[in-house]
Write a protein that holds these residues in place. Structure first.
Motif, PDB file in Angstrom:
ATOM      1  N   UNK A   6      20.660   7.584  -8.934  1.00 24.35           N
ATOM      2  CA  UNK A   6      19.900   6.548  -9.170  1.00 24.35           C
ATOM      3  C   UNK A   6      18.437   7.054  -8.631  1.00 24.35           C
ATOM      4  N   UNK A   7      18.379   7.429  -7.307  1.00 25.40           N
ATOM      5  CA  UNK A   7      17.288   7.591  -6.722  1.00 25.40           C
ATOM      6  C   UNK A   7      16.538   9.208  -6.809  1.00 25.40           C
ATOM      7  N   UNK A   8      17.542  10.139  -6.491  1.00 25.77           N
ATOM      8  CA  UNK A   8      16.962  11.379  -6.421  1.00 25.77           C
ATOM      9  C   UNK A   8      17.249  12.223  -7.659  1.00 25.77           C
ATOM     10  N   UNK A   9      17.916  11.728  -8.562  1.00 26.75           N
ATOM     11  CA  UNK A   9      18.072  12.695  -9.660  1.00 26.75           C
ATOM     12  C   UNK A   9      17.092  12.644 -10.602  1.00 26.75           C
ATOM     13  N   UNK A  10      16.546  11.449 -11.149  1.00 28.07           N
ATOM     14  CA  UNK A  10      15.668  11.109 -12.153  1.00 28.07           C
ATOM     15  C   UNK A  10      14.274  11.708 -11.943  1.00 28.07           C
ATOM     16  N   UNK A  11      13.704  11.747 -10.735  1.00 27.00           N
ATOM     17  CA  UNK A  11      12.568  12.232 -10.569  1.00 27.00           C
ATOM     18  C   UNK A  11      12.161  12.855  -9.046  1.00 27.00           C
ATOM     19  N   UNK A  12      13.408  13.148  -8.658  1.00 30.63           N
ATOM     20  CA  UNK A  12      13.080  13.889  -7.141  1.00 30.63           C
ATOM     21  C   UNK A  12      12.767  12.814  -6.171  1.00 30.63           C
ATOM     22  N   UNK A  13      12.331  13.194  -4.733  1.00 30.57           N
ATOM     23  CA  UNK A  13      12.133  12.405  -3.978  1.00 30.57           C
ATOM     24  C   UNK A  13      10.947  11.481  -4.164  1.00 30.57           C
ATOM     25  N   UNK A  14      10.887  10.266  -4.075  1.00 32.82           N
ATOM     26  CA  UNK A  14       9.997   9.397  -4.360  1.00 32.82           C
ATOM     27  C   UNK A  14       8.631   9.851  -3.816  1.00 32.82           C
ATOM     28  N   UNK A  15       7.676   9.379  -4.494  1.00 33.14           N
ATOM     29  CA  UNK A  15       5.912   9.575  -4.309  1.00 33.14           C
ATOM     30  C   UNK A  15       5.236   8.367  -4.043  1.00 33.14           C
ATOM     31  N   UNK A  16       4.356   8.438  -2.970  1.00 31.31           N
ATOM     32  CA  UNK A  16       3.680   7.383  -2.882  1.00 31.31           C
ATOM     33  C   UNK A  16       2.561   7.417  -3.877  1.00 31.31           C
ATOM     34  N   UNK A  17       2.174   6.338  -4.801  1.00 30.31           N
ATOM     35  CA  UNK A  17       1.437   6.560  -6.115  1.00 30.31           C
ATOM     36  C   UNK A  17      -0.003   5.682  -5.798  1.00 30.31           C
ATOM     37  N   UNK A  34       1.670  16.810  -0.323  1.00 33.32           N
ATOM     38  CA  UNK A  34       2.349  16.100   0.643  1.00 33.32           C
ATOM     39  C   UNK A  34       2.545  14.328   0.353  1.00 33.32           C
ATOM     40  N   UNK A  35       2.425  14.169  -0.898  1.00 36.67           N
ATOM     41  CA  UNK A  35       2.481  12.696  -1.283  1.00 36.67           C
ATOM     42  C   UNK A  35       3.697  12.046  -1.492  1.00 36.67           C
ATOM     43  N   UNK A  36       4.919  12.935  -1.326  1.00 34.94           N
ATOM     44  CA  UNK A  36       6.113  12.491  -1.079  1.00 34.94           C
ATOM     45  C   UNK A  36       6.501  11.449   0.063  1.00 34.94           C
ATOM     46  N   UNK A  37       7.621  10.715  -0.041  1.00 29.20           N
ATOM     47  CA  UNK A  37       7.947  10.029   0.946  1.00 29.20           C
ATOM     48  C   UNK A  37       8.273  10.768   2.021  1.00 29.20           C
ATOM     49  N   UNK A  70       0.790  -1.082  -0.050  1.00 28.40           N
ATOM     50  CA  UNK A  70       0.086   0.026  -0.061  1.00 28.40           C
ATOM     51  C   UNK A  70       0.797   1.285  -0.130  1.00 28.40           C
ATOM     52  N   UNK A  71       2.055   1.187   0.681  1.00 29.06           N
ATOM     53  CA  UNK A  71       2.859   2.291   0.633  1.00 29.06           C
ATOM     54  C   UNK A  71       4.116   2.259  -0.404  1.00 29.06           C
ATOM     55  N   UNK A  72       3.536   1.776  -1.524  1.00 33.08           N
ATOM     56  CA  UNK A  72       4.776   1.722  -2.732  1.00 33.08           C
ATOM     57  C   UNK A  72       4.872   2.929  -3.371  1.00 33.08           C
ATOM     58  N   UNK A  73       5.829   3.345  -4.125  1.00 29.63           N
ATOM     59  CA  UNK A  73       5.897   4.226  -4.795  1.00 29.63           C
ATOM     60  C   UNK A  73       5.914   3.980  -6.364  1.00 29.63           C
ATOM     61  N   UNK A  74       5.137   2.966  -6.519  1.00 26.44           N
ATOM     62  CA  UNK A  74       4.576   2.639  -7.914  1.00 26.44           C
ATOM     63  C   UNK A  74       3.219   2.435  -7.860  1.00 26.44           C
ATOM     64  N   UNK A  75       2.511   3.208  -8.833  1.00 28.14           N
ATOM     65  CA  UNK A  75       0.963   2.961  -8.857  1.00 28.14           C
ATOM     66  C   UNK A  75       0.673   1.388  -9.503  1.00 28.14           C
TER      67      UNK A  75
END
Length: 398
Positions: free
Chosen positions: A204-215, A225-228, A117-122
């Protein structure tokens, strides 16, 4: 002198423990600690591993095991192996698109993948992975309307099963994880410096799309406020200590597919799951991250199997690092095993290929253990292959 592989090449890892060591070198401390840590004194975390050492096996010999088969069936559908990838959150902090890498590794191995449920991919993106058997984990947050809307999404995707995690109604006391932060979700200066020492992770983690977001949390979180980082306090406030079996009945009415309840250790709760029309349960102590001094899920297996075997599916998680661990769980009555940290170590060590390597290691070890026990298939496994000394710490059901 004996030592584990000291390098960073996941392909040279001989076992899950070596993948763990590589993962620790590749990840910033705070990210690795989130994977690794348990609650309070980590007694439960340690118990999850030590329990396997006390289970002694008594193999057959002179059996023809030239051809062996690890296939099994869950809910009438084939799985190539008796284990699957269980739900783990925040995987976008391990590697970019971490959930998608795990899903593709599972599809290639012919095993199910349970999206957190707390994934960063839809879930919609995961469900598009070709050949994947995907299940979805959900939490029963205070905002039940969000849960209902998520279930509608899952029905539209025609998912096979949902896994309701029930042992997090109150957040566990994860002291080691908190020590990395100056305040909630703000790293202290030591960990900020440590992050800068991991440029490969940053790129790898921060540069492509910024801080990962919950999807998959959508309307549950405040706008923006949907970022990790931004969602931590909002999620904590959504945990609901009033959670009860009435909520399972509510979900059973909403959900037409397979319903799995995760977080059970008590035989009484196994009986309640049967009463409420649950299709399967996962014996679990949340990887040692909730109640410290809890029994391991493996210790709960014999009593649960005595109640549930043949009536509903019986899965287990917590502490699995070897193929022999998986076989021991099957011998004690489990229908299958959910893997958490073992696959995350592979993911951290080498992305999708690293996760595949973790699965391959466990496949090979499980197959070898099966053959060394004198068995050709999982159907040949029986409790007599566990030595009587084992039952001194696990109550053998009458």
């Amino acid at each position: 002198m004996r030592r584990l592989h000291p390098g960073r090449d996941y392909r040279k890892a001989q076992n899950i423990e070596e993948l763990r060591a590589i993962a620790q070198r590749r990840l910033p401390n705070f990210s690795f600690e989130y994977i690794e840590g348990g609650s309070e004194d980590e007694t439960t975390l340690q118990r999850n591993r030590s329990v396997f050492k006390d289970i002694a096996l008594c193999p057959h010999t002179l059996r023809d095991v030239g051809q062996r088969d690890l296939q099994t069936q869950w809910f009438g559908a084939r799985s190539a192996l008796p284990f699957m990838i269980g739900p783990t959150g925040f995987n976008g902090l391990i590697t970019d698109q971490g959930d998608l890498h795990l899903a593709r590794a599972a599809a290639q191995a012919g095993i199910p993948f349970v999206l957190s449920n707390a994934s960063t991919t839809a879930i919609e993106d995961i469900s598009q992975v070709e050949g994947l058997r995907v299940w979805m984990q959900i939490y029963l947050y205070r905002t039940r309307d969000h849960v209902a809307k998520l279930i509608d999404r899952l029905k539209a995707l025609e998912l096979e099963a949902i896994v309701v995690t029930t042992d997090s109604a109150i957040f566990g006391n994860r002291e080691w994880d908190r020590r990395n932060y100056a305040k909630p979700m703000k790293l202290d200066w030591r960990n900020q410096i440590d992050v800068m020492r991991h440029p490969r992770w940053i790129w790898d983690v921060l540069i492509p799309n910024g801080v990962p977001r919950f999807k998959n949390l959508g309307d549950l979180l405040p706008p923006g406020r949907d970022s990790v980082k931004g969602a931590a306090s909002a999620l904590a406030s959504e945990l609901d200590p009033t959670l009860s079996w009435k909520d399972i009945a509510w979900i059973r009415d909403l959900w037409p597919g397979k319903l799995i309840v995760k977080g059970i250790t008590q035989p009484e709760d196994v009986a309640m799951a049967l009463q409420y029309g649950v299709d399967a349960i996962v014996l679990s102590n949340h990887g040692g991250r909730q109640l410290d001094s809890s029994i391991s899920a493996v210790e709960a297996l014999p009593a649960a199997a005595a109640l549930a075997k043949g009536k509903m599916g019986l899965f287990v998680d917590g502490g699995f690092r070897r193929g022999s661990d998986i076989i021991k769980a099957l011998l004690l009555g489990a229908d299958g095993v959910l893997l958490g940290r073992a696959c995350l170590y592979g993911l951290a060590a080498g992305g999708k290929q690293g996760a595949q390597h973790a699965i391959d290691i466990l496949r090979t070890e499980t197959d070898r253990t099966l053959g060394l026990l004198g068995c050709r298939s999982l159907a040949d496994l029986h409790p007599g292959l566990i030595h009587e000394s084992t039952w001194r710490f696990i109550h053998k059901p009458s």
